[in-house]
Design an enzyme around this catalytic site. Structure first.
Site, mmCIF file in Angstrom:
data_model
loop_
_atom_site.group_PDB
_atom_site.id
_atom_site.type_symbol
_atom_site.label_atom_id
_atom_site.label_comp_id
_atom_site.label_asym_id
_atom_site.label_seq_id
_atom_site.Cartn_x
_atom_site.Cartn_y
_atom_site.Cartn_z
ATOM 1 N N HIS A 14 -24.972 -75.090 48.366
ATOM 2 C CA HIS A 14 -24.709 -75.477 46.969
ATOM 3 C C HIS A 14 -23.561 -76.473 46.808
ATOM 4 O O HIS A 14 -23.687 -77.479 46.128
ATOM 5 C CB HIS A 14 -24.412 -74.234 46.126
ATOM 6 C CG HIS A 14 -25.429 -73.148 46.287
ATOM 7 N ND1 HIS A 14 -25.324 -72.160 47.253
ATOM 8 C CD2 HIS A 14 -26.580 -72.915 45.621
ATOM 9 C CE1 HIS A 14 -26.368 -71.350 47.171
ATOM 10 N NE2 HIS A 14 -27.151 -71.792 46.190
ATOM 11 N N GLY A 15 -22.408 -76.134 47.418
ATOM 12 C CA GLY A 15 -21.254 -77.021 47.289
ATOM 13 C C GLY A 15 -21.517 -78.383 47.905
ATOM 14 O O GLY A 15 -21.427 -79.419 47.224
ATOM 15 N N THR A 48 -41.423 -72.037 35.056
ATOM 16 C CA THR A 48 -40.129 -71.835 34.401
ATOM 17 C C THR A 48 -39.470 -73.162 34.009
ATOM 18 O O THR A 48 -39.059 -73.359 32.867
ATOM 19 C CB THR A 48 -39.186 -71.062 35.356
ATOM 20 O OG1 THR A 48 -39.868 -69.889 35.798
ATOM 21 C CG2 THR A 48 -37.893 -70.681 34.676
ATOM 22 N N GLY A 84 -35.125 -77.454 44.336
ATOM 23 C CA GLY A 84 -35.712 -76.681 45.438
ATOM 24 C C GLY A 84 -36.085 -77.570 46.612
ATOM 25 O O GLY A 84 -36.395 -77.089 47.703
ATOM 26 N N GLN A 101 -29.370 -70.490 34.706
ATOM 27 C CA GLN A 101 -30.096 -71.130 35.810
ATOM 28 C C GLN A 101 -31.411 -71.754 35.376
ATOM 29 O O GLN A 101 -31.844 -72.763 35.940
ATOM 30 C CB GLN A 101 -30.343 -70.113 36.937
ATOM 31 C CG GLN A 101 -31.443 -69.079 36.699
ATOM 32 C CD GLN A 101 -31.002 -67.894 35.843
ATOM 33 O OE1 GLN A 101 -29.838 -67.778 35.509
ATOM 34 N NE2 GLN A 101 -31.946 -67.026 35.509
ATOM 35 N N CYS A 119 -29.685 -75.967 39.725
ATOM 36 C CA CYS A 119 -28.883 -75.457 38.597
ATOM 37 C C CYS A 119 -27.423 -75.262 38.992
ATOM 38 O O CYS A 119 -26.504 -75.608 38.240
ATOM 39 C CB CYS A 119 -29.479 -74.155 38.087
ATOM 40 S SG CYS A 119 -29.786 -72.946 39.389
ATOM 41 N N ASN A 120 -27.175 -74.735 40.187
ATOM 42 C CA ASN A 120 -25.792 -74.516 40.636
ATOM 43 C C ASN A 120 -25.070 -75.839 40.840
ATOM 44 O O ASN A 120 -23.924 -76.004 40.423
ATOM 45 C CB ASN A 120 -25.788 -73.720 41.949
ATOM 46 C CG ASN A 120 -25.977 -72.234 41.708
ATOM 47 O OD1 ASN A 120 -25.210 -71.620 40.969
ATOM 48 N ND2 ASN A 120 -26.994 -71.650 42.309
ATOM 49 N N HIS A 122 -25.878 -67.315 36.690
ATOM 50 C CA HIS A 122 -25.015 -67.370 37.871
ATOM 51 C C HIS A 122 -23.569 -67.480 37.369
ATOM 52 O O HIS A 122 -23.325 -68.052 36.298
ATOM 53 C CB HIS A 122 -25.243 -68.637 38.695
ATOM 54 C CG HIS A 122 -26.633 -68.883 39.165
ATOM 55 N ND1 HIS A 122 -27.355 -67.986 39.905
ATOM 56 C CD2 HIS A 122 -27.435 -69.978 39.039
ATOM 57 C CE1 HIS A 122 -28.540 -68.526 40.217
ATOM 58 N NE2 HIS A 122 -28.609 -69.725 39.690
HETATM 59 P P1 NAD Z 1 -42.013 -71.436 39.025
HETATM 60 O O1 NAD Z 1 -42.570 -70.645 40.132
HETATM 61 O O2 NAD Z 1 -41.574 -70.727 37.801
HETATM 62 O O3 NAD Z 1 -43.031 -72.566 38.573
HETATM 63 C C1 NAD Z 1 -43.697 -73.388 39.491
HETATM 64 C C2 NAD Z 1 -45.050 -73.805 38.917
HETATM 65 O O4 NAD Z 1 -45.676 -74.730 39.816
HETATM 66 C C3 NAD Z 1 -45.986 -72.638 38.726
HETATM 67 O O5 NAD Z 1 -46.641 -72.779 37.476
HETATM 68 C C4 NAD Z 1 -46.977 -72.793 39.894
HETATM 69 O O6 NAD Z 1 -48.239 -72.285 39.600
HETATM 70 C C5 NAD Z 1 -47.026 -74.299 40.049
HETATM 71 N N1 NAD Z 1 -47.455 -74.760 41.379
HETATM 72 C C6 NAD Z 1 -47.763 -74.014 42.468
HETATM 73 N N2 NAD Z 1 -48.117 -74.829 43.482
HETATM 74 C C7 NAD Z 1 -48.028 -76.108 43.041
HETATM 75 C C8 NAD Z 1 -48.280 -77.386 43.624
HETATM 76 N N3 NAD Z 1 -48.677 -77.528 44.892
HETATM 77 N N4 NAD Z 1 -48.058 -78.503 42.876
HETATM 78 C C9 NAD Z 1 -47.649 -78.382 41.599
HETATM 79 N N5 NAD Z 1 -47.415 -77.202 40.989
HETATM 80 C C10 NAD Z 1 -47.605 -76.062 41.705
HETATM 81 O O7 NAD Z 1 -40.817 -72.273 39.686
HETATM 82 P P2 NAD Z 1 -39.543 -72.845 38.920
HETATM 83 O O8 NAD Z 1 -38.508 -71.787 38.835
HETATM 84 O O9 NAD Z 1 -39.988 -73.527 37.681
HETATM 85 O O10 NAD Z 1 -39.021 -73.890 39.989
HETATM 86 C C11 NAD Z 1 -39.514 -75.213 40.039
HETATM 87 C C12 NAD Z 1 -38.516 -76.093 40.777
HETATM 88 O O11 NAD Z 1 -37.293 -76.108 40.016
HETATM 89 C C13 NAD Z 1 -38.117 -75.600 42.167
HETATM 90 O O12 NAD Z 1 -37.807 -76.736 42.972
HETATM 91 C C14 NAD Z 1 -36.853 -74.807 41.910
HETATM 92 O O13 NAD Z 1 -36.029 -74.689 43.036
HETATM 93 C C15 NAD Z 1 -36.215 -75.667 40.834
HETATM 94 N N6 NAD Z 1 -35.247 -74.966 39.965
HETATM 95 C C16 NAD Z 1 -35.494 -73.698 39.522
HETATM 96 C C17 NAD Z 1 -34.554 -73.076 38.710
HETATM 97 C C18 NAD Z 1 -34.761 -71.685 38.201
HETATM 98 O O14 NAD Z 1 -33.804 -70.985 37.945
HETATM 99 N N7 NAD Z 1 -35.963 -71.233 38.022
HETATM 100 C C19 NAD Z 1 -33.392 -73.759 38.347
HETATM 101 C C20 NAD Z 1 -33.205 -75.071 38.771
HETATM 102 C C21 NAD Z 1 -34.145 -75.681 39.595
#
Ligand code: NAD
Length: 347
Positions: free
Chosen positions: A197-198, A13, A114, A307, A144-145, A223
């Protein structure tokens, strides 16, 4: 300095969005992206011309891509060898293991929200602490928050000199692409009180005193934050001048819910689709003008966060900070946003 070579480790994502935002810039390029296996996301990497690598170095995993017809150029180590900086977009909590790989490859690194602040000892948002991150070996772009809270609280803090904040995060239960998360018919309070978050804002702006609660609700698109901020005596602001401060702040959109016909997150996301960025993304924080009110020294307001995308341009600015490319956060933000806007108006 030539174009900065950026590796994206984890093309999910966040990773796919960060890759395109980097592709839009003229001072950096995508050295490659990783996938754990030959899943559907590989198609996008190939279509965009991003070199495809395997998240792992094991030969048997690498050949699986080629078996499925994807041209995989090698494992993570091969990608890091041709990169200056890696943006880690793996699912949360994998940071510690990946950090060792980045350090031994000698590349700079950016983690996502994360991961905990303790992993890197340094966090980032464009408006709060770009300078502090200049030339650092690595950092973490906050969640994001936390990014959303920083966007509106930091400009207020800059004006007032101090700020005490209580807020509630009304969180989407799952991203649109998730099938395993919930709730789907309940409101789920985060029972770890206060929520992280805060206080996470204090990793980028320690002077803001802030606490938060959080609940998850059955929606996938945004959110909403419900925020109370106590301004110090003598702040000299009123409701209108606060709105003016935000109108002049980058990556904040203010619209009137009633007059502009945009009363809920559903309409906000429809407006975002009209902007025309891919995936209907909204990089800006959305504030409802008619939901802002200063009563005495206490400010009340609501804001909405997309988000999946508000952190995307922050990652680009963060690369410029770590690589020492631009010390002025406002200039970086302007460059990033203009390039993204051009990219999606032509592609
Ligand atoms: P996601 O699950 O959509 O994507 C993660 C990707 O990493 C997948 O393609 C997965 O196959 C791959 N992956 C799995 N194991 C791995 C490894 N050991 N090393 C590298 N890649 C690996 O997750 P996301 O939503 O893109 O989240 C990624 C980070 O961004 C997290 O820290 C999350 O907390 C943060 N985040 C997410 C959002 C959101 O809303 N989705 C917003 C802000 C921050």
């Amino acid at each position: 300095m030539g174009s900065i070579k950026v590796a994206i480790n984890g093309f999910g994502t966040i990773g796919k969005r960060v890759a395109e935002a980097i592709d839009a810039q003229d001072d950096m390029e995508v050295a490659g992206v990783t996938k754990t296996g030959p899943s559907f996301g590989c198609e996008l990497a190939i279509k965009k011309g991003f070199p495809l690598y395997c998240t792992f170095d094991d030969e048997d995993r690498i050949v699986k891509f080629n078996d499925q017809g994807y041209d995989c150029l090698g494992g993570l180590s091969d990608l890091l060898a041709v990169s200056d900086v890696v943006v880690d977009c793996s699912p949360g909590k994998m940071g510690a293991e990946n950090l060792e790989k980045y350090k031994s490859a000698g590349v700079k690194y950016i983690f996502q929200g994360g991961e905990k602040h303790q992993l890197t000892g340094l966090s980032y948002t464009s408006s709060a602490n770009h300078e502090e991150n200049m030339n650092a070996p690595g950092t973490r772009v906050v969640s994001c928050n936390t990014t959303g809270l920083s966007r509106t609280l930091v400009p207020l803090f800059e004006h007032c000199g101090s700020l005490k904040v209580e807020c509630t995060m009304i969180r989407r239960a799952a991203d649109p692409g998730d099938s395993s998360k919930g709730p789907i018919n309940a409101i789920k309070p985060v029972l770890k009180v206060p929520s992280h978050h805060g206080p996470d804002v204090m990793t980028v702006k320690p002077e803001i005193v802030i606490n938060s609660l959080a609940v998850a609700v059955p929606t996938t698109i945004m959110h909403v934050h419900s925020i109370l901020a106590d301004l110090p005596a003598g702040h000299g602001l009123n409701t209108e001048s606060i709105i003016e401060i935000w109108s002049n702040s980058p990556r904040v959109i203010i619209m009137n819910g009633t007059e502009n016909g945009i009363p809920t997150t559903a309409e906000v996301m429809e407006m975002a689709r009209d902007i025309g960025r891919k995936w209907g993304d909204l990089h800006e924080i959305f504030v409802w003008e008619d939901g802002v009110r200063l009563v005495g020294d206490r400010l009340y307001y609501f804001q909405a966060i997309h988000q999946e995308s508000d952190v995307i341009p922050e990652n680009v600015d963060c690369i410029r900070a770590l690589m020492g490319l631009e010390g002025d956060w406002r200039k970086s933000v302007e460059k990033t946003d203009e390039a993204i806007s051009r990219y999606y108006s032509t592609s």
